[in-house]
Design a protein around this motif. Structure first.
Motif, PDB file in Angstrom:
ATOM      1  N   UNK A  11       0.840  -1.200   0.000  1.00  0.00           N
ATOM      2  CA  UNK A  11       0.000   0.000   0.000  1.00  0.00           C
ATOM      3  C   UNK A  11       0.874   1.248   0.000  1.00  0.00           C
ATOM      4  N   UNK A  12       0.598   2.143  -0.920  1.00  0.00           N
ATOM      5  CA  UNK A  12       1.287   3.428  -0.951  1.00  0.00           C
ATOM      6  C   UNK A  12       0.871   4.246   0.268  1.00  0.00           C
ATOM      7  N   UNK A  13       1.846   4.715   1.013  1.00  0.00           N
ATOM      8  CA  UNK A  13       1.554   5.467   2.228  1.00  0.00           C
ATOM      9  C   UNK A  13       0.938   6.831   1.987  1.00  0.00           C
ATOM     10  N   UNK A  14       1.166   7.402   0.818  1.00  0.00           N
ATOM     11  CA  UNK A  14       0.659   8.750   0.569  1.00  0.00           C
ATOM     12  C   UNK A  14      -0.755   8.764  -0.014  1.00  0.00           C
ATOM     13  N   UNK A  15      -1.287   7.608  -0.369  1.00  0.00           N
ATOM     14  CA  UNK A  15      -2.628   7.554  -0.958  1.00  0.00           C
ATOM     15  C   UNK A  15      -3.680   7.272   0.108  1.00  0.00           C
ATOM     16  N   UNK A  16      -3.695   8.090   1.128  1.00  0.00           N
ATOM     17  CA  UNK A  16      -4.643   7.936   2.228  1.00  0.00           C
ATOM     18  C   UNK A  16      -5.463   9.207   2.378  1.00  0.00           C
ATOM     19  N   UNK A  17      -6.495   9.118   3.187  1.00  0.00           N
ATOM     20  CA  UNK A  17      -7.318  10.274   3.538  1.00  0.00           C
ATOM     21  C   UNK A  17      -7.456  10.326   5.049  1.00  0.00           C
ATOM     22  N   UNK A  18      -7.543  11.528   5.580  1.00  0.00           N
ATOM     23  CA  UNK A  18      -7.754  11.713   7.015  1.00  0.00           C
ATOM     24  C   UNK A  18      -8.812  12.793   7.217  1.00  0.00           C
ATOM     25  N   UNK A  19      -9.867  12.431   7.941  1.00  0.00           N
ATOM     26  CA  UNK A  19     -10.907  13.395   8.295  1.00  0.00           C
ATOM     27  C   UNK A  19     -10.991  13.453   9.808  1.00  0.00           C
ATOM     28  N   UNK A  20     -11.143  14.653  10.341  1.00  0.00           N
ATOM     29  CA  UNK A  20     -11.281  14.840  11.784  1.00  0.00           C
ATOM     30  C   UNK A  20     -12.599  15.559  12.042  1.00  0.00           C
ATOM     31  N   UNK A  21     -13.376  15.011  12.979  1.00  0.00           N
ATOM     32  CA  UNK A  21     -14.644  15.619  13.359  1.00  0.00           C
ATOM     33  C   UNK A  21     -14.514  16.148  14.780  1.00  0.00           C
ATOM     34  N   UNK A  22     -14.677  17.474  14.911  1.00  0.00           N
ATOM     35  CA  UNK A  22     -14.583  18.142  16.212  1.00  0.00           C
ATOM     36  C   UNK A  22     -15.870  18.931  16.406  1.00  0.00           C
ATOM     37  N   UNK A  23     -16.607  18.590  17.449  1.00  0.00           N
ATOM     38  CA  UNK A  23     -17.822  19.334  17.796  1.00  0.00           C
ATOM     39  C   UNK A  23     -18.721  19.549  16.579  1.00  0.00           C
ATOM     40  N   UNK A  24     -19.073  18.485  15.903  1.00  0.00           N
ATOM     41  CA  UNK A  24     -19.982  18.497  14.757  1.00  0.00           C
ATOM     42  C   UNK A  24     -19.430  19.211  13.522  1.00  0.00           C
ATOM     43  N   UNK A  25     -18.156  19.560  13.498  1.00  0.00           N
ATOM     44  CA  UNK A  25     -17.528  20.110  12.299  1.00  0.00           C
ATOM     45  C   UNK A  25     -16.545  19.074  11.766  1.00  0.00           C
ATOM     46  N   UNK A  26     -16.662  18.771  10.480  1.00  0.00           N
ATOM     47  CA  UNK A  26     -15.794  17.767   9.864  1.00  0.00           C
ATOM     48  C   UNK A  26     -14.759  18.478   8.992  1.00  0.00           C
ATOM     49  N   UNK A  27     -13.490  18.103   9.183  1.00  0.00           N
ATOM     50  CA  UNK A  27     -12.393  18.713   8.450  1.00  0.00           C
ATOM     51  C   UNK A  27     -11.647  17.642   7.660  1.00  0.00           C
ATOM     52  N   UNK A  28     -11.283  17.977   6.419  1.00  0.00           N
ATOM     53  CA  UNK A  28     -10.403  17.129   5.632  1.00  0.00           C
ATOM     54  C   UNK A  28      -8.982  17.506   6.022  1.00  0.00           C
ATOM     55  N   UNK A  29      -8.336  16.669   6.804  1.00  0.00           N
ATOM     56  CA  UNK A  29      -6.994  16.985   7.284  1.00  0.00           C
ATOM     57  C   UNK A  29      -5.957  16.519   6.266  1.00  0.00           C
ATOM     58  N   UNK A  30      -6.002  17.162   5.090  1.00  0.00           N
ATOM     59  CA  UNK A  30      -5.087  16.844   4.007  1.00  0.00           C
ATOM     60  C   UNK A  30      -3.652  17.201   4.357  1.00  0.00           C
ATOM     61  N   UNK A  31      -3.452  17.960   5.442  1.00  0.00           N
ATOM     62  CA  UNK A  31      -2.103  18.334   5.836  1.00  0.00           C
ATOM     63  C   UNK A  31      -1.423  17.278   6.708  1.00  0.00           C
ATOM     64  N   UNK A  32      -2.055  16.115   6.859  1.00  0.00           N
ATOM     65  CA  UNK A  32      -1.438  15.033   7.630  1.00  0.00           C
ATOM     66  C   UNK A  32      -0.198  14.517   6.895  1.00  0.00           C
ATOM     67  N   UNK A  33       0.854  14.271   7.640  1.00  0.00           N
ATOM     68  CA  UNK A  33       2.068  13.667   7.086  1.00  0.00           C
ATOM     69  C   UNK A  33       2.132  12.205   7.492  1.00  0.00           C
ATOM     70  N   UNK A  34       1.886  11.930   8.768  1.00  0.00           N
ATOM     71  CA  UNK A  34       1.791  10.536   9.204  1.00  0.00           C
ATOM     72  C   UNK A  34       0.942  10.442  10.459  1.00  0.00           C
ATOM     73  N   UNK A  35       0.271   9.320  10.581  1.00  0.00           N
ATOM     74  CA  UNK A  35      -0.574   9.023  11.735  1.00  0.00           C
ATOM     75  C   UNK A  35      -0.385   7.553  12.055  1.00  0.00           C
TER      76      UNK A  35
END
Length: 157
Positions: A11-35
């Motif tokens: 699996x390519x490590x860079x072909x992922x998606x990360x979304x964070x939901x905080x207090x009913x607001x959903x953000x596309x955390x495209x600035x993630x480098x690694x998790x």
């Protein structure tokens, strides 16, 4: 003849998606480098009559993780500021999906529930850096795996 994994199924490590939901607001955390998130089982040693060694019984688990992001959002700093001033803590959900279209294994999505960061960087500069990033550690209380990778061909005997 032994079955072997095809290189395309890594699996390519860079072909992922990360979304964070905080207090009913959903953000596309495209600035993630690694998790990375893991669970650690808690165990109790169990004495057993007739054995010289002790057994081990799982009694629970703890979820922990770490993340590195590009230093280009104030979302967590604002929430840490609110916590410092009011004592009101914040929790969030983090959804990570891995999918490499070259691979035959499909996609996997893991949702970490009730994440709570241990702290964070308030400000940063580095005149010699090519770019700025920031790390934070976190805990989580629960998780779901709504999408799972397919088994590789030849895995199941």
């Amino acid at each position: 003849m032994a079955q072997i994994m095809n290189a395309k199924d890594s699996i390519s490590g860079s072909l992922a998606e990360c979304f964070i939901t905080i207090e009913d607001k959903r953000y596309n955390f495209m600035q993630a480098i690694n998790i990375e998130a893991q669970i650690e089982k808690t165990k109790t040693e169990v004495p057993i009559l007739g054995k010289t060694g002790k057994g081990n019984k799982s009694t629970g688990w703890k979820g922990t993780g770490s993340a590195t992001f590009h230093y280009n959002t104030s979302i967590f700093r604002e929430l840490l500021y609110r916590y410092a001033k009011t004592g009101e803590d914040f929790y969030f959900d983090m959804q990570v999906t891995n999918e490499d279209p070259t691979s035959s294994i499909g996609r996997q999505t893991v949702i970490l529930k009730d994440c709570n960061i241990d702290g964070g960087i308030l400000t940063k500069l580095d005149a010699d850096a090519e770019y700025l990033d920031e790390d934070f550690d976190f805990t989580f209380e629960d998780f779901e795996i709504p999408e799972k990778f397919n088994l590789l061909e030849g895995m199941q005997a």
